[in-house]
Write a protein that holds these residues in place. Sequence first.
Motif, PDB file in Angstrom:
ATOM      1  N   GLU A   6       0.859  -1.189   0.000  1.00  0.00           N
ATOM      2  CA  GLU A   6       0.000   0.000   0.000  1.00  0.00           C
ATOM      3  C   GLU A   6       0.895   1.239   0.000  1.00  0.00           C
ATOM      4  O   GLU A   6       2.011   1.233   0.533  1.00  0.00           O
ATOM      5  CB  GLU A   6      -0.837  -0.039   1.281  1.00  0.00           C
ATOM      6  N   ALA A   7       0.410   2.311  -0.605  1.00  0.00           N
ATOM      7  CA  ALA A   7       1.124   3.593  -0.608  1.00  0.00           C
ATOM      8  C   ALA A   7       2.503   3.504  -1.254  1.00  0.00           C
ATOM      9  O   ALA A   7       3.421   4.236  -0.881  1.00  0.00           O
ATOM     10  CB  ALA A   7       1.237   4.159   0.815  1.00  0.00           C
ATOM     11  N   ASN A  36      -5.319 -14.537  -1.457  1.00  0.00           N
ATOM     12  CA  ASN A  36      -5.688 -13.159  -1.144  1.00  0.00           C
ATOM     13  C   ASN A  36      -4.425 -12.343  -0.970  1.00  0.00           C
ATOM     14  O   ASN A  36      -3.538 -12.696  -0.183  1.00  0.00           O
ATOM     15  CB  ASN A  36      -6.520 -13.101   0.147  1.00  0.00           C
ATOM     16  N   ILE A  37      -4.323 -11.255  -1.721  1.00  0.00           N
ATOM     17  CA  ILE A  37      -3.196 -10.330  -1.630  1.00  0.00           C
ATOM     18  C   ILE A  37      -3.594  -9.197  -0.688  1.00  0.00           C
ATOM     19  O   ILE A  37      -4.631  -8.566  -0.874  1.00  0.00           O
ATOM     20  CB  ILE A  37      -2.853  -9.757  -3.013  1.00  0.00           C
ATOM     21  N   VAL A  38      -2.760  -8.949   0.318  1.00  0.00           N
ATOM     22  CA  VAL A  38      -2.980  -7.839   1.248  1.00  0.00           C
ATOM     23  C   VAL A  38      -1.787  -6.902   1.161  1.00  0.00           C
ATOM     24  O   VAL A  38      -0.677  -7.271   1.531  1.00  0.00           O
ATOM     25  CB  VAL A  38      -3.143  -8.316   2.705  1.00  0.00           C
ATOM     26  N   CYS A  39      -2.011  -5.701   0.669  1.00  0.00           N
ATOM     27  CA  CYS A  39      -0.952  -4.685   0.591  1.00  0.00           C
ATOM     28  C   CYS A  39      -1.157  -3.701   1.737  1.00  0.00           C
ATOM     29  O   CYS A  39      -2.263  -3.198   1.919  1.00  0.00           O
ATOM     30  CB  CYS A  39      -1.019  -3.956  -0.749  1.00  0.00           C
ATOM     31  N   ALA A  40      -0.098  -3.429   2.487  1.00  0.00           N
ATOM     32  CA  ALA A  40      -0.286  -2.663   3.723  1.00  0.00           C
ATOM     33  C   ALA A  40       0.833  -1.663   3.963  1.00  0.00           C
ATOM     34  O   ALA A  40       1.942  -1.789   3.439  1.00  0.00           O
ATOM     35  CB  ALA A  40      -0.381  -3.614   4.919  1.00  0.00           C
ATOM     36  N   SER A  41       0.501  -0.668   4.772  1.00  0.00           N
ATOM     37  CA  SER A  41       1.471   0.214   5.410  1.00  0.00           C
ATOM     38  C   SER A  41       1.059   0.226   6.880  1.00  0.00           C
ATOM     39  O   SER A  41       0.424   1.161   7.358  1.00  0.00           O
ATOM     40  CB  SER A  41       1.431   1.615   4.780  1.00  0.00           C
ATOM     41  N   TRP A  42       1.382  -0.840   7.561  1.00  0.00           N
ATOM     42  CA  TRP A  42       0.850  -1.152   8.890  1.00  0.00           C
ATOM     43  C   TRP A  42       1.400  -0.198   9.935  1.00  0.00           C
ATOM     44  O   TRP A  42       2.608   0.042  10.003  1.00  0.00           O
ATOM     45  CB  TRP A  42       1.223  -2.594   9.239  1.00  0.00           C
ATOM     46  N   ALA A  43       0.526   0.340  10.740  1.00  0.00           N
ATOM     47  CA  ALA A  43       0.951   1.274  11.783  1.00  0.00           C
ATOM     48  C   ALA A  43       1.707   0.547  12.887  1.00  0.00           C
ATOM     49  O   ALA A  43       1.339  -0.554  13.291  1.00  0.00           O
ATOM     50  CB  ALA A  43      -0.263   1.989  12.357  1.00  0.00           C
ATOM     51  N   SER A  44       2.761   1.170  13.374  1.00  0.00           N
ATOM     52  CA  SER A  44       3.538   0.595  14.463  1.00  0.00           C
ATOM     53  C   SER A  44       2.853   0.846  15.794  1.00  0.00           C
ATOM     54  O   SER A  44       1.930   1.660  15.902  1.00  0.00           O
ATOM     55  CB  SER A  44       4.948   1.191  14.482  1.00  0.00           C
ATOM     56  N   GLY A  45       3.299   0.141  16.816  1.00  0.00           N
ATOM     57  CA  GLY A  45       2.743   0.303  18.154  1.00  0.00           C
ATOM     58  C   GLY A  45       2.838  -0.991  18.923  1.00  0.00           C
ATOM     59  O   GLY A  45       3.156  -2.045  18.356  1.00  0.00           O
ATOM     60  N   PRO A  46       2.549  -0.944  20.217  1.00  0.00           N
ATOM     61  CA  PRO A  46       2.635  -2.151  21.043  1.00  0.00           C
ATOM     62  C   PRO A  46       1.747  -3.273  20.492  1.00  0.00           C
ATOM     63  O   PRO A  46       0.551  -3.081  20.253  1.00  0.00           O
ATOM     64  CB  PRO A  46       2.143  -1.681  22.409  1.00  0.00           C
TER      65      PRO A  46
END
Length: 271
Positions: free
Chosen positions: A40-41, A162-172
């Motif tokens: 993503e992005a 299933n293709i998952v494109c991500a810009s996953w947010a960081s955090g605990p």
Amino acid sequence: MRVALAQIISGRDLAGNLSILEQEARRAKAGGADMVVFPEASMRAFGNSLLDVAEPLDGPWASRVRSIAASLGIVVVAGLFTPGAGGKVRNTLLATGPGVESSYDKVHLFDAFGFLESDTVAPGTDPVTFDAGGLTFGLATCYDIRFPALFTANADRGADANIVCASWASGPGKVDQWQLLARARALDSTTYVLACGQGDPVTQGAPAKAGSPTGVGHSAVVSPFGDVLEELDGAPGMLFADLDAAVVKEARQKLPVLANRREFQAQRSLS
């Protein structure tokens, strides 16, 4: 079919991001991949203005991705931003290459953990699948991975993966959640899950950027049985995996969760 997941870190510059995409697509092709998936992005990283770069799918950025895919003879899946209604953009995935031309607009917007994607992004409405290399692929973006119904809807439309494109947010706990959700969605839908995320900028010496989901890495390929076949760490990199429709068929014979499903009508208590 051999696939590659390109875990990149995109930045603000569109031309620079295209250069990274072309370089990694060439690397995927050299590794024998028929398809390369980007995050993503890929067009521009979150934390930068999106409205000023949003363009239609026949615009210059998407057209250049299309040209790269055609010249290499490889399917490319990458995240960009297209114009939406009301002064917003759409968070779009483009899938393009030999015999493939498809796009998906992110359905579930990331209004969570204090971030409001819906402030600037308009949601999509429909699942999307496409065929390549004798397999059917469903598309999903980042926060979508928390919603099993999209993945089973894609499976109902014939998806083997299933293709998952991500810009996953960081955090605990966020990396653990990403890993857990990728495996869960594979089991829900008895599909391969190709989970490709932006790499973690911190691994490259960048300071953590509060308030923007800039990526945590840990891209992975998960089997229809929920096994992690390949996984990266937080740094930029590329992984390869071979997909086999026979494995999907076997999973659906041994674990027929799609066939065994029951639908329930939600009811509210009157008390």
